[in-house]
Design a protein around this motif. Structure first.
Motif, PDB file in Angstrom:
ATOM      1  N   ALA A 192       0.825  -1.203   0.000  1.00  0.00           N
ATOM      2  CA  ALA A 192       0.000   0.000   0.000  1.00  0.00           C
ATOM      3  C   ALA A 192       0.864   1.260   0.000  1.00  0.00           C
ATOM      4  O   ALA A 192       0.568   2.225  -0.710  1.00  0.00           O
ATOM      5  N   PHE A 193       1.958   1.254   0.755  1.00  0.00           N
ATOM      6  CA  PHE A 193       2.847   2.421   0.781  1.00  0.00           C
ATOM      7  C   PHE A 193       3.451   2.687  -0.596  1.00  0.00           C
ATOM      8  O   PHE A 193       3.421   3.814  -1.096  1.00  0.00           O
ATOM      9  N   HIS A 194       4.000   1.648  -1.221  1.00  0.00           N
ATOM     10  CA  HIS A 194       4.621   1.850  -2.537  1.00  0.00           C
ATOM     11  C   HIS A 194       3.572   2.213  -3.586  1.00  0.00           C
ATOM     12  O   HIS A 194       3.871   2.965  -4.521  1.00  0.00           O
ATOM     13  N   GLY A 195       2.361   1.709  -3.423  1.00  0.00           N
ATOM     14  CA  GLY A 195       1.306   2.108  -4.350  1.00  0.00           C
ATOM     15  C   GLY A 195       0.957   3.574  -4.210  1.00  0.00           C
ATOM     16  O   GLY A 195       0.783   4.290  -5.211  1.00  0.00           O
ATOM     17  N   ARG A 196       0.845   4.066  -2.960  1.00  0.00           N
ATOM     18  CA  ARG A 196       0.558   5.492  -2.746  1.00  0.00           C
ATOM     19  C   ARG A 196       1.692   6.366  -3.265  1.00  0.00           C
ATOM     20  O   ARG A 196       1.467   7.405  -3.895  1.00  0.00           O
ATOM     21  N   LEU A 197       2.941   5.956  -3.005  1.00  0.00           N
ATOM     22  CA  LEU A 197       4.083   6.748  -3.447  1.00  0.00           C
ATOM     23  C   LEU A 197       4.159   6.784  -4.976  1.00  0.00           C
ATOM     24  O   LEU A 197       4.402   7.844  -5.576  1.00  0.00           O
ATOM     25  N   THR A 198       3.927   5.653  -5.618  1.00  0.00           N
ATOM     26  CA  THR A 198       3.948   5.619  -7.080  1.00  0.00           C
ATOM     27  C   THR A 198       2.849   6.488  -7.661  1.00  0.00           C
ATOM     28  O   THR A 198       3.071   7.222  -8.643  1.00  0.00           O
ATOM     29  N   ALA A 199       1.664   6.447  -7.080  1.00  0.00           N
ATOM     30  CA  ALA A 199       0.569   7.277  -7.573  1.00  0.00           C
ATOM     31  C   ALA A 199       0.900   8.761  -7.438  1.00  0.00           C
ATOM     32  O   ALA A 199       0.579   9.564  -8.323  1.00  0.00           O
ATOM     33  N   GLU A 200       1.566   9.153  -6.346  1.00  0.00           N
ATOM     34  CA  GLU A 200       1.955  10.548  -6.160  1.00  0.00           C
ATOM     35  C   GLU A 200       3.006  10.965  -7.182  1.00  0.00           C
ATOM     36  O   GLU A 200       2.962  12.074  -7.730  1.00  0.00           O
ATOM     37  N   VAL A 201       3.973  10.082  -7.449  1.00  0.00           N
ATOM     38  CA  VAL A 201       4.988  10.389  -8.472  1.00  0.00           C
ATOM     39  C   VAL A 201       4.343  10.537  -9.840  1.00  0.00           C
ATOM     40  O   VAL A 201       4.638  11.477 -10.587  1.00  0.00           O
ATOM     41  N   TYR A 202       3.436   9.623 -10.192  1.00  0.00           N
ATOM     42  CA  TYR A 202       2.772   9.690 -11.491  1.00  0.00           C
ATOM     43  C   TYR A 202       1.907  10.944 -11.603  1.00  0.00           C
ATOM     44  O   TYR A 202       1.781  11.527 -12.682  1.00  0.00           O
ATOM     45  N   TRP A 209       1.247  -1.104 -17.386  1.00  0.00           N
ATOM     46  CA  TRP A 209       1.415  -1.137 -15.939  1.00  0.00           C
ATOM     47  C   TRP A 209       1.327   0.266 -15.357  1.00  0.00           C
ATOM     48  O   TRP A 209       0.716   0.473 -14.291  1.00  0.00           O
ATOM     49  N   GLN A 210       1.939   1.249 -15.995  1.00  0.00           N
ATOM     50  CA  GLN A 210       1.863   2.614 -15.497  1.00  0.00           C
ATOM     51  C   GLN A 210       0.432   3.129 -15.487  1.00  0.00           C
ATOM     52  O   GLN A 210       0.000   3.784 -14.527  1.00  0.00           O
ATOM     53  N   GLU A 211      -0.317   2.816 -16.526  1.00  0.00           N
ATOM     54  CA  GLU A 211      -1.716   3.248 -16.565  1.00  0.00           C
ATOM     55  C   GLU A 211      -2.533   2.586 -15.468  1.00  0.00           C
ATOM     56  O   GLU A 211      -3.367   3.235 -14.817  1.00  0.00           O
ATOM     57  N   ARG A 212      -2.304   1.284 -15.245  1.00  0.00           N
ATOM     58  CA  ARG A 212      -3.046   0.591 -14.190  1.00  0.00           C
ATOM     59  C   ARG A 212      -2.674   1.113 -12.801  1.00  0.00           C
ATOM     60  O   ARG A 212      -3.475   1.017 -11.862  1.00  0.00           O
ATOM     61  N   CYS A 213      -1.477   1.647 -12.662  1.00  0.00           N
ATOM     62  CA  CYS A 213      -1.035   2.175 -11.365  1.00  0.00           C
ATOM     63  C   CYS A 213      -1.379   3.647 -11.177  1.00  0.00           C
ATOM     64  O   CYS A 213      -0.906   4.267 -10.213  1.00  0.00           O
ATOM     65  N   GLY A 214      -2.164   4.217 -12.076  1.00  0.00           N
ATOM     66  CA  GLY A 214      -2.671   5.564 -11.853  1.00  0.00           C
ATOM     67  C   GLY A 214      -2.118   6.646 -12.751  1.00  0.00           C
ATOM     68  O   GLY A 214      -2.486   7.815 -12.587  1.00  0.00           O
ATOM     69  N   ALA A 215      -1.257   6.330 -13.706  1.00  0.00           N
ATOM     70  CA  ALA A 215      -0.688   7.356 -14.574  1.00  0.00           C
ATOM     71  C   ALA A 215      -1.707   7.800 -15.612  1.00  0.00           C
ATOM     72  O   ALA A 215      -2.521   7.006 -16.097  1.00  0.00           O
TER      73      ALA A 215
END
Length: 552
Positions: free
Chosen positions: A252-262, A278-284
């Motif tokens: 969950a932490f890495h998911g939140r951090l990745t979403a903030e970076v994107y 993968w980037q699109e599925r992770c919120g980009a």
């Protein structure tokens, strides 16, 4: 350009270091400051830095993490506790819930959790800049107690409720390592604050550094992911690595951090469509993603690509770093089927082991080959294992086989295409996208299908020649280093052109700082109290502005 790297350039070789070096040398019209993470003072003292071109002005590395930590007063401890508890609450909150707010039952949009996470992250960064670091606080009892409250909250992740004290300590230690970039002194006006663009060459900690440069100074961020960082975390955190509560909270932490970076990045670049999905599925945002294929220098493979005859027309070639992910076992079993149909065929496995795991896997493959093809000495067996000479092996062999390797871009496949060789590949990752109809693609982990495709090409030299020529033409069009560098040059200009000039040195030229009309002949000054016609800008009546002649 602030180039943010981790575990590679400018200290060690390898694919990541080679790509960064090629990028910097190819973009000689830009100045680069390199900020390298993951290296201690021992490597710096060992002078293992690769030769750098003149456009690299300076290199800064992360300081030793054992440096003395600042002492926090009562007010600073309270400030840290508030930010860290907000961060832990946003991480541990279940999907569609209000997180760790006691008594809250109504669902809250995911954007609210993202805002809470970002606000807490930047609050910790500001505290680190004010106090000179966070390391001691991130390892303190305050952090562990905040994590415990977040995990025990009524609406937290179900798995997080099961966290024991040992799990909380493990989570706190991992978060301390992940948040170490917050304590760096790279975010001053004379460091990343002076850059026109931050380019993180991978996700994770380098992207976090660029995120903070954007927060403190408004520096635009470009993130390149040839291997998606969040996907790598998912794949490497299996059930054998940690307890379920630890894996759930850290994911969950890495998911939140990745979403903030994107969310904050001006643009993202992916190495292929597989990474882009993968980037699109992770919120980009799809509109801010560019696909830029990794470049390969074609010169080492020019001789093989331009010569049609094969030195060993009955030889299959596999080349690349030896690792369990490459699935050499399927290839060896498939080659046993090939030998039944074509007894004269040989197989050359060319590549050095990747780490200790790769060395153990190479030994296992040698034993498997000895069992499948008994008899004879090492040199007389139909399977040979070599550590060097991939370009020569491509030139000699008739067919190049790519049996596995789902992670990352198939660079070895591009090398075979540049060599003008027909290929047989397992359909994993971006293989089908790279091949594009210039080779045979079979289902993964299927020795019979792999063997049948190899036999078909071994028996048809004309088809091998046609596929090899088409593969070389495709690789020269899409996958060269020159094309990669040109793409990033255009991306750099695209991002910088959309960003305002953030500083004005007295002796530094500022293009587009004055309107074009001011360069025309005649006076543009007049009485301050005159009435201007409609549509004439107000600055035309400014008597303090010098005329063109006065300016000259």
């Amino acid at each position: 350009m602030g180039l943010l790297t981790e575990g590679g350039y400018p200290y060690v070789s390898g694919d990541a270091g080679l790509w960064c070096d090629r990028l910097v040398r190819g973009l000689e019209q830009h100045e680069f400051d390199v900020y390298a993470l993951g290296h201690g003072p021992r490597q710096e003292a060992g002078n293992r830095r690769v030769p750098l071109p003149p456009q690299v002005r300076r290199v800064r590395t992360a300081p030793p993490w054992t440096a003395e930590e600042p002492a926090y007063g009562r007010r600073a401890r309270r400030r840290f506790a508030e930010c860290y508890e907000e961060l832990a609450g946003a991480v541990c909150a279940g999907a569609g819930t209000a997180g760790n707010v006691p008594g809250t039952e109504a669902p809250v949009a995911a954007g609210n959790l993202a805002d809470r996470f970002g606000s807490a992250l930047y609050g910790l960064a500001e505290l680190a800049r004010d106090k000179g670091g966070l390391g001691g606080a991130l390892r303190s009892d305050i952090a562990v107690r905040a994590l415990e409250r977040a995990c025990r909250a009524p609406r937290a992740l179900c798995t997080a409720h099961e966290a024991r004290v040992s799990d909380l300590l493990t989570i706190a230690a991992h978060l301390e390592r992940a948040l170490r970039p917050l304590s760096l002194d790279w975010y001053d006006d004379d460091a990343l604050g002076a850059a026109d663009l931050c380019h993180a060459t991978t996700g994770g900690p380098p992207a976090l550094c660029g995120l903070l440069a954007r927060h403190f100074h408004g520096v635009p961020l470009l993130v390149t992911e040839y291997v998606v960082h969040l996907r790598t975390h998912y794949l490497t955190s299996g059930p054998h690595t940690a307890a379920p509560a630890v894996r759930a909270v850290l994911a969950a932490f890495h998911g939140r951090l990745t979403a903030e970076v994107y969310r904050a990045a001006a643009l993202l670049t992916a190495g292929d469509a597989h990474a882009r999905r993968w980037q699109e599925r992770c919120g980009a945002d799809r509109a801010r993603i560019r696909t830029v294929y990794p470049g390969t220098a074609p010169e080492p493979y020019a001789e093989a690509g331009e010569s049609t005859p094969w030195t060993d027309p009955d030889t299959l070639v596999w080349a690349g770093p030896v690792h369990p992910a490459k699935d050499l076992e399927t290839l060896l079993h498939a080659f046993a089927e090939v030998r039944r149909e074509e007894p004269k065929t040989r197989l050359r496995v060319v590549g050095a082991p990747s780490g200790t795991e790769g060395a153990a896997y190479l030994g296992h493959c040698r034993e498997l080959a000895a069992r499948l093809f008994p008899g004879g000495t090492e040199g007389d067996r139909p399977v040979s294992f070599e550590e060097t000479g991939a370009p020569d092996a491509y030139a000699a062999g008739a067919v190049v086989v790519h049996s596995g390797g789902a992670d990352g871009f198939p660079a070895g496949l591009v090398e075979a295409m540049l060599s003008g060789r027909a290929t047989v590949s397992a359909d994993v990752g971006a293989v089908a996208e790279v091949i594009g109809g210039t080779g045979l693609v079979v289902p993964p982990y299927d020795p019979r299908a792999l063997a049948e495709a190899c036999v078909v090409l071994l028996r048809d030299p004309e088809r091998r020649a046609r596929l090899g020529a088409a593969a070389r033409a495709r690789a020269l069009e899409l996958f060269t280093a020159e094309r990669n560098i040109a793409a990033f040059h255009g991306i750099y200009l695209e991002i910088v052109s959309r960003c305002p000039v953030r500083r004005a040195a007295p002796d530094e030229p500022r293009p587009f700082a004055a309107p074009a009309e001011s360069l025309g002949a005649g006076h543009w000054t007049g009485p301050a109290d005159r009435v201007l016609p409609r549509g004439v800008p107000a600055w035309a009546a400014d008597t303090t502005r010098p005329s063109v002649e006065e300016a000259r």
